[in-house]
Design an enzyme around this catalytic site. Structure first.
Site, PDB file in Angstrom:
ATOM      1  N   HIS A 112       0.765  -1.247  -0.219  1.00 28.95           N
ATOM      2  CA  HIS A 112       0.016  -0.124  -0.043  1.00 28.95           C
ATOM      3  C   HIS A 112       0.910   1.346  -0.038  1.00 28.95           C
ATOM      4  O   HIS A 112       0.635   2.150  -0.795  1.00 28.95           O
ATOM      5  CB  HIS A 112      -0.891  -0.065   1.078  1.00 28.95           C
ATOM      6  CG  HIS A 112      -1.850   1.071   1.115  1.00 28.95           C
ATOM      7  ND1 HIS A 112      -2.739   1.199   0.211  1.00 28.95           N
ATOM      8  CD2 HIS A 112      -2.066   2.083   1.980  1.00 28.95           C
ATOM      9  CE1 HIS A 112      -3.585   2.365   0.701  1.00 28.95           C
ATOM     10  NE2 HIS A 112      -3.059   2.773   1.534  1.00 28.95           N
TER      11      HIS A 112
ATOM     12  N   GLU B 183       2.814  -0.724   7.923  1.00 22.06           N
ATOM     13  CA  GLU B 183       2.669  -1.842   7.288  1.00 22.06           C
ATOM     14  C   GLU B 183       3.829  -2.641   7.210  1.00 22.06           C
ATOM     15  O   GLU B 183       3.820  -3.658   6.896  1.00 22.06           O
ATOM     16  CB  GLU B 183       2.412  -1.122   5.756  1.00 22.06           C
ATOM     17  CG  GLU B 183       2.180  -2.158   4.586  1.00 22.06           C
ATOM     18  CD  GLU B 183       1.945  -1.841   3.225  1.00 22.06           C
ATOM     19  OE1 GLU B 183       1.733  -2.491   2.500  1.00 22.06           O
ATOM     20  OE2 GLU B 183       1.911  -0.504   3.022  1.00 22.06           O
TER      21      GLU B 183
ATOM     22  N   LYS C 140       3.197   3.501  -5.818  1.00 27.11           N
ATOM     23  CA  LYS C 140       2.742   4.832  -5.623  1.00 27.11           C
ATOM     24  C   LYS C 140       3.858   5.974  -5.729  1.00 27.11           C
ATOM     25  O   LYS C 140       3.371   7.069  -5.830  1.00 27.11           O
ATOM     26  CB  LYS C 140       2.063   4.953  -4.286  1.00 27.11           C
ATOM     27  CG  LYS C 140       0.733   4.275  -4.377  1.00 27.11           C
ATOM     28  CD  LYS C 140       0.194   4.349  -2.754  1.00 27.11           C
ATOM     29  CE  LYS C 140      -1.320   3.690  -2.805  1.00 27.11           C
ATOM     30  NZ  LYS C 140      -1.239   2.135  -2.716  1.00 27.11           N
TER      31      LYS C 140
ATOM     32  N   PHE D 181      -9.337   4.197   4.710  1.00 24.15           N
ATOM     33  CA  PHE D 181     -10.007   4.866   5.953  1.00 24.15           C
ATOM     34  C   PHE D 181     -11.157   3.908   6.247  1.00 24.15           C
ATOM     35  O   PHE D 181     -11.685   3.515   5.652  1.00 24.15           O
ATOM     36  CB  PHE D 181     -10.364   6.191   5.433  1.00 24.15           C
ATOM     37  CG  PHE D 181      -9.452   7.508   5.273  1.00 24.15           C
ATOM     38  CD1 PHE D 181      -7.976   7.311   5.510  1.00 24.15           C
ATOM     39  CD2 PHE D 181      -9.753   8.811   4.721  1.00 24.15           C
ATOM     40  CE1 PHE D 181      -6.951   8.082   5.541  1.00 24.15           C
ATOM     41  CE2 PHE D 181      -8.627   9.505   4.517  1.00 24.15           C
ATOM     42  CZ  PHE D 181      -7.243   9.204   4.948  1.00 24.15           C
TER      43      PHE D 181
END
Length: 345
Positions: free
Chosen positions: A234, A245, A266, A330
C-alpha cells in the site's frame, strides 16, 4: 460523465483489447462489471455546486446524478461492452479497487459469472478534495520538488501525492480462458479482507489489520508464507502508515521477511485512492508475468523501523512465483490479492 468514469471506460478499452474477450449475445449474461471508486464524480459535484450558488437550481445539469455516483463507472462500462452479468461497485475508500477485483474473483469462483471486467477509478484532483486532504495533514508539502514528493519508507517522507486514473483488468474462469487461448498474465489464487476497528483514518498501531488481511489472502490460496516472493505494498509515503505496514510484514512473515521484495509503485504514480487497488493488482500480475519487481523510487535513506528490501530506485529481475497486492483504506478497511505465475495448462 465525471472524469473517473472516463478513466474507467478508457482503461476497460485497453483491458478488453488486451484480453481478446468478445462479448456476444450468447455470453453477455455471463460477463459482469465491478468497478470501485472512493469518491466518484468529485469534479462534477464541485462544478455543479458552484453553478447552483451562482445561477440557481435550474442551471444544474440533469446529468448531475449519473455523472457523479460511484456505480456509474460500472454502469457505463457494462453498457459499452454489453456486459449483462453481475454489475456492482465498491466505495471502500482506498481499498475500493482491490475489493472490486477480489469480489469479482469470488463471483467467478461461485459460478455467478465466467468473466468480470473489474478494478478501480478515481478523479480526485479538485480544489475541495485537495483542500480536505491538506486539512488532514495527509499530503506531502514538497511542492517545490513534486517529482520527488512521493517517497515511501524514506526517512524524509512527509505525506502522499494524489494521483488520478484507473486500473481495470479482465478476470476470467481459467478453463474458459485456456479454451479460447487467452493471453493470461497471471492466475489469481487468493483474496483477503479484514477490518482494523481502530480509528477513522489511522491503521492499527501494531499492524494487526494488515497482518490479518495478508494472512487471509495467503490462506485462501492454500499456500505458505514462504511462497510469497514480491509484495506490491500500500505504501503511501505517510510517516505513520508506511511504518505500520512494514512492521506488519515483518511480524507476519518472520524469518522470510528478509527474502521478500517489497515496493510501492505509488512512488511513481501517486496515490489513486479508490483506483489504486485496481492499478496495483495489474502491476502485481505483470510482476509475475515479466519476473520483474518494480522499484520504489525516491528512496534514499530508509526511515527508522523500515527494515525490509524495498527495491530501491531500480527495477529488479528476479524469480517471482507469487505476488501479493495490499490495499488499506480509511475506516480500517483492508484488502489483499494474491497472484501466481501462470505456467500453462
Amino acid at each position: 460523465m465525471g472524469r473517473f468514469i472516463f478513466f474507467a471506460l478508457a482503461a476497460s478499452e485497453f483491458a478488453m483489447s488486451m484480453s481478446g474477450l468478445k462479448v456476444t449475445p450468447e455470453t453477455s449474461a455471463r460477463v459482469g462489471v465491478y468497478v470501485g471508486s472512493g469518491i466518484g464524480g468529485f469534479d462534477i459535484i464541485e462544478r455543479e455546486h458552484a453553478k447552483l450558488l451562482k445561477s440557481g437550481p435550474r442551471r444544474v445539469t440533469p446529468f448531475f446524478i449519473p455523472a457523479t455516483i460511484v456505480n456509474l463507472a460500472s454502469g457505463q462500462v457494462s453498457i459499452r461492452w454489453n456486459a449483462k452479468g453481475p454489475n456492482s461497485a465498491t466505495a471502500t475508500a482506498c481499498t475500493s479497487g482491490a475489493h472490486a477485483v477480489g469480489d469479482s474473483f469470488r463471483l467467478i469462483q461461485n459460478g455467478y459469472a465466467d468473466a468480470m471486467i473489474c478494478g478501480g477509478a478515481e478523479a480526485a484532483i479538485t480544489p475541495m478534495s485537495i483542500a480536505g486532504f491538506a486539512a488532514m495533514k495527509a499530503l506531502s508539502k514538497r511542492n517545490e520538488n513534486p517529482e520527488i514528493a512521493s517517497r515511501p519508507w524514506d526517512a524524509d517522507r512527509d505525506g502522499f501525492v494524489v494521483g488520478e486514473g484507473a486500473g481495470i483488468m479482465v478476470l476470467e474462469a481459467l478453463d474458459t480462458a485456456v479454451r479460447r487461448d487467452a493471453p493470461i498474465l497471471a492466475e489469481m489464487v487468493g483474496y483477503g479482507m479484514s477490518g482494523d476497528a481502530f480509528h477513522i483514518t489511522s491503521p492499527a498501531e501494531d499492524g494487526d489489520g494488515a497482518m490479518r488481511v495478508m494472512r487471509n489472502a495467503i490462506d485462501d490460496a492454500g499456500v505458505s508464507l514462504s511462497d510469497v516472493d514480491y509484495i506490491n505494498s500500500h505504501g503511501t509515503s505517510t510517516p505513520v502508515g508506511d511504518l505500520i505496514e512494514s512492521r506488519a510484514m515483518e511480524r507476519l512473515f518472520g524469518r522470510h521477511a528478509k527474502y521478500l521484495a517489497v515496493s510501492s509503485t505509488k512512488s511513481m504514480t501517486g496515490h489513486l485512492l479508490g483506483g489504486a487497488g485496481g492499478l496495483e493488482a495489474g502491476i502485481a500480475a505483470l510482476a509475475v508475468r515479466d519476473q520483474v519487481a518494480p522499484p520504489t523510487i525516491n528512496l534514499d535513506r530508509p526511515g527508522r523501523g523500515c527494515n525490509l528490501d524495498y527495491v530501491a530506485n531500480k527495477a529488479r529481475s528476479m524469480e517471482i512465483e507469487y505476488s501479493l497486492s495490499n490495499s488499506f483504506g480509511f475506516g480500517g478497511t483492508n484488502g489483499a490479492l494474491l497472484f501466481r505465475r501462470f505456467s500453462g495448462r
